[in-house]
Every structure is written in structure tokens, then in C-alpha cells.
Design an enzyme around this catalytic site. Structure first.
Site, PDB file in Angstrom:
ATOM      1  N   ASP A  53       2.099  -6.937   2.181  1.00  0.00           N
ATOM      2  CA  ASP A  53       1.261  -6.144   2.599  1.00  0.00           C
ATOM      3  C   ASP A  53       1.224  -5.075   3.478  1.00  0.00           C
ATOM      4  OD1 ASP A  53      -1.156  -5.482   3.200  1.00  0.00           O
ATOM      5  OD2 ASP A  53      -1.928  -7.471   4.090  1.00  0.00           O
TER       6      ASP A  53
ATOM      7  N   HIS B 249      -2.410 -12.522   1.185  1.00  0.00           N
ATOM      8  CA  HIS B 249      -2.466 -12.989   2.385  1.00  0.00           C
ATOM      9  C   HIS B 249      -2.234 -14.078   3.594  1.00  0.00           C
ATOM     10  CE1 HIS B 249      -5.675 -10.085   2.938  1.00  0.00           C
ATOM     11  NE2 HIS B 249      -5.583  -9.182   2.440  1.00  0.00           N
TER      12      HIS B 249
ATOM     13  N   ASP C  35      -8.317  -5.149  -2.560  1.00  0.00           N
ATOM     14  CA  ASP C  35      -8.180  -5.212  -0.641  1.00  0.00           C
ATOM     15  C   ASP C  35      -7.980  -4.975   0.555  1.00  0.00           C
ATOM     16  OD1 ASP C  35      -5.897  -6.540   0.857  1.00  0.00           O
ATOM     17  OD2 ASP C  35      -4.645  -4.922   0.524  1.00  0.00           O
TER      18      ASP C  35
ATOM     19  N   HIS D 196       0.803  -1.060   0.004  1.00  0.00           N
ATOM     20  CA  HIS D 196       0.021   0.025   0.266  1.00  0.00           C
ATOM     21  C   HIS D 196       0.889   1.466  -0.080  1.00  0.00           C
ATOM     22  CE1 HIS D 196      -3.620  -2.339   0.676  1.00  0.00           C
ATOM     23  NE2 HIS D 196      -2.687  -3.220   1.427  1.00  0.00           N
ATOM     24  N   LEU D 197       0.903   1.606  -0.832  1.00  0.00           N
ATOM     25  CA  LEU D 197       1.819   3.329  -0.969  1.00  0.00           C
ATOM     26  C   LEU D 197       0.762   4.877  -0.509  1.00  0.00           C
ATOM     27  CD1 LEU D 197       3.932   2.321  -4.287  1.00  0.00           C
ATOM     28  CD2 LEU D 197       4.353   1.490  -1.718  1.00  0.00           C
TER      29      LEU D 197
HETATM   30 ZN   LIG Z   1      -6.031  -7.082   2.606  1.00  0.00          ZN
END
Ligand SMILES: [Zn+2]
Length: 429
Positions: free
Chosen positions: A310, A235, A155, A65-66
Site C-alpha cells: 500500500d 489491506h 481502492d 500507488h504510483l
Molecule cells: Zn485502500
């Protein structure tokens, strides 16, 4: 004439090509020119001494996640891509739950422009499965693919409608895009904040049963079988999920899966040990020791294709709260290698298998370039010191955020240099 780079004397681990031994790696014109035992070096080559180190294809992270656009106070594409390079990751797949979400080409294009300007790790955006990640209407997969998305995912949220998931699998097939799924049945999760078990009872925290993940994985495997679609389970954290994926692969379904470093290394009891530290709160939650054992076995036998971080940056505003209400997620790009190496050294899986799951495993799962040191492959390389002891201080790292359960911990193993397209993006010249 572009520069020629010689990385000499290191243990080259390149599982895609069955290489594990001391070799010289030669990079030129943005690609791998040669990997050999004895290579004549031209006088003007730039030399990196890798003696005592490992030289591997640059790592590929299928899940990070950026935060840009929309939450640049937590991370930007530039800081995230730089943190990735520091961790040995030369390619990362950026999740679409930004603000606004990446369900349209303007967000995809912005991410790609920021990544190009950053000049660190390569960034591959993932687009949304559903418009607005609302789980109601499919996004425009064709447009997202044309703009540069390499996968589709909601996600952060599960696709709760089985009917929408079925249509997504059918629709994505036409574009040859993997559907990456975050598996939790929200009704079973309820108000849970950690894994349901003895520890949650003892701590007085509401639990999330492992079955919340299992039932969604089983549902989506059934839908993948129905549609012939390409499914990627994100995940994985439970024994039930690992077992279901193993069975599905045996039956020939097109399913791949990832596991995070924290689900390989930590257990639910660590939440208690850390005294409700919210840097041990993530989704899926840290599971039981038996689940962790199953995830390790799944990585060892190839049921789980990839280690994915993640990486989920949050600021103190979201984390410095009571456990019940704090945000889910931890950063992980800069610690993934050391954490996983620590698990490998317990005998859970081989070092070679770990490198495979960080390189060619993820490359194949999403059909990405790299993950190999084959001649002509992108010159994306990680140089790793497997013996380097260090104390992790997130404040001294490259990520903008500090939410890590490994803060102040002693770690062994660290990336010292990373090359992207034969350009040094991390490490001393
Ligand atoms: Zn997730």
C-alpha cells in the site's frame, strides 16, 4: 547471444518449488535457465557472489500507488518502479486512483508506456470497478483487461452499494479478473482518523472501529458466495476480517487477501508514541495489538496470501498538517522486506512463509507471471542481505516522497540486487 548470469553461493528460498538451501541460479534469455547445487559455469558468464545472502523470486506487490498521471510531484511510474526494485519488488500492481482515474484504456496505456520506458520493476495497472470511482456505474472491464489491467479496484474508496458490488462480481467473472476491495463502511468510519480504542480516547482523536472493516468484508464474502465471483480483500487489518476470510476459505469461496507491513508491525499506540506524527496515519488505521496478532496469525496460516505495501506517497503539503486533516498513507516499497523480516524474527511466522507471501502468494492471487524460480519462469530475482543493518533515510531513497514511520529507524535486512527479465535493475554490477 544474450548474457548468462550466475548468482552463486546464496541461500535460495523458492517456496513455489519447495527449495530452501544453497544453490546456483542461472539466468539467460530473460528467463530462469537453471537452479542447481552444482552447475558448470561457462567462462563468459557474469557472476554475482551471493554468499551470506538470500536469493528469492522477485517480490510482487499487489498494491501500490504510483500517482501518475496527475500527481507527479509525489511519485511517477518511473520513480515508483525504481523504488520497488530497490525494495526487491520486480512486479507491482498500480492502483487506479490517479488523476484522472484509471477507468479507461488511455490511462492504462500511459502507465504501461511509462513503465516500459523506466525499465525497472514491471508495472501491472489495476483498473477501476466503477466509472470515476464514483460507486455508481461499472467501468468497462473488458476494455480495461484488453489494455492490460490485471485486477479491478476502487481502492481508496469502498464500493458502498451492495447491488453494484454484486454486479461487479458477476461481470468480472466473465473476464476472470479479481475484484480487489478496500473495505470500510463509511457511515461507521464517520469522521474517524485513527483506530477506535483507548488510545484514540486518550489522544482526543475520533476513532474508526474495527467493525467498519469487518461488516464490509462479511458483506462482500456473502456476495462472493452469491455470485461465485473472485474476491481479493485489500489491506486486512482486523481480527474480525481475518476470521471471516479464514471461514470463507474453508467453505471454498474464491477469496484471497493481503496484509501490509505496517499492519503486521505497528499498533495504534504507536500514534501516541510518535507524538501525533502524521506518518503514522493511514487507512485502514494502525489497529490494536490484538488485531495485529490476528493479522500475523493469518499470514502464518495462509489465510492472508500476500504482503502488499500500500505504498502511498504524499508530499509535505498533504502530510505536514494536524493529524485530523493530514492525508492517509505511507510509502513502503523500500522498507517492506526489513520491516516484515523484523516481525518474522519475533517468531510470528517463518522466513520461508514471509518469502512465500512476497512471491508466489501474490502471483497466484492475481494470476501474474513470476513468483517462482521454476525453469523457464521470468528471470525476476531478488538478492537480499538478511543481516545488513541500515538506517532508513527516505530522502536518500528512490521514492519522491518521504512519508514513512520508519524514517531514521535502524532496520535489519535489505535488498542488494534485483533482476527483471535477467536485467540488473538495482544494485552494483
Ligand atoms: Zn485502500
Amino acid at each position: 547471444m544474450s548474457e548468462t548470469i550466475f548468482i552463486e553461493g546464496g541461500r535460495v528460498i523458492d517456496p513455489a518449488n519447495g527449495v530452501d538451501g544453497v544453490r546456483t541460479v542461472v539466468l539467460r534469455d530473460g528467463v530462469v535457465a537453471e537452479v542447481g547445487e552444482r552447475v558448470e559455469r561457462p567462462g563468459d558468464a557474469r557472476v554475482f557472489d551471493a554468499r551470506g545472502k538470500w536469493v528469492t523470486p522477485g517480490f510482487i506487490d499487489l498494491h501500490c500507488h504510483l500517482r501518475e498521471p496527475g500527481q507527479e510531484y509525489k511519485e511517477t511510474v518511473a520513480t515508483g518502479a525504481r523504488a520497488a526494485a530497490a525494495g526487491g519488488f520486480t512486479s507491482v500492481v498500480a492502483m487506479p486512483n490517479t488523476k484522472p482515474v484509471n477507468d479507461n484504456t488511455s490511462v492504462t496505456e500511459l502507465m504501461l508506456a511509462r513503465a516500459a520506458a523506466a525499465g525497472a520493476a514491471r508495472v501491472y495497472p489495476a483498473g477501476c470497478i466503477s466509472k470515476g470511482q464514483n460507486g455508481e456505474e461499472l467501468a468497462e472491464f473488458g476494455e480495461l483487461k484488453t489494455a492490460g489491467c490485471v485486477a479491478l479496484t476502487d481502492d481508496g474508496k469502498p464500493v458502498m452499494s451492495a447491488a453494484l458490488m454484486r454486479r461487479a462480481l458477476e461481470y468480472a467473472r466473465a473476464f476472470k479478473l479479481p475484484l480487489a476491495v478496500h473495505e470500510e463502511d463509511l457511515a461507521l468510519v464517520g469522521k474517524g482518523v485513527m483506530h477506535e480504542g483507548l488510545t484514540s480516547t486518550r489522544l482526543g482523536l475520533k476513532g474508526i472501529p474495527g467493525a467498519a472493516e469487518d461488516v464490509m468484508v462479511l458483506r462482500d464474502l456473502a456476495l462472493a458466495e452469491l455470485t461465485g465471483g473472485r474476491l481479493h480483500i485489500q489491506h486486512v487489518s482486523t481480527r474480525g476480517a481475518v476470521r471471516a476470510i479464514r471461514d470463507a476459505r474453508k467453505r471454498g469461496l474464491q477469496v484471497t487477501a493481503e496484509v501490509t507491513p505496517h499492519h503486521l508491525a505497528l499498533v495504534d499506540e504507536d500514534v501516541a508514541g510518535a507524538g501525533y506524527d502524521t506518518d503514522f496515519k493511514m487507512n485502514p488505521p494502525l489497529r490494536s495489538a490484538d488485531d495485529v496478532k490476528a493479522c500475523r496469525e493469518g499470514l502464518a496460516d495462509g489465510t492472508l496470501d500476500a504482503v502488499a505495501t500500500d505504498h502511498a506517497p504524499h508530499s509535505a503539503v498533504e502530510k505536514d498538517l494536524e493529524f485530523d486533516v493530514a492525508a492517509n498513507g505511507i510509502i513502503g516499497l523500500e522498507t517492506a522486506f526489513a520491516v516484515c523480516l523484523g516481525v518474522a524474527r519475533t517468531g510470528a511466522f517463518t522466513e520461508n512463509r514471509l518469502i512465500e507471501a512476497l512471491t508466489i502468494g501474490p502471483a497466484r492471487a492475481f494470476g501474474l507471471p513470476g513468483g517462482t524460480l521454476a525453469k523457464g519462469a521470468p528471470a525476476d530475482v531478488a538478492v537480499l542481505d538478511p543481516a545488513l543493518e541500515w538506517s532508513y533515510d527516505p530522502a536518500a531513497g528512490f521514492s519522491k516522497s518521504r512519508n514513512s514511520p520508519w524514517k531514521s529507524k535502524r532496520l535489519v535486512g535489505r535488498c542488494t540486487h534485483a533482476f527483471v527479465g535477467a536485467k540488473l535493475v538495482h544494485g552494483e554490477k
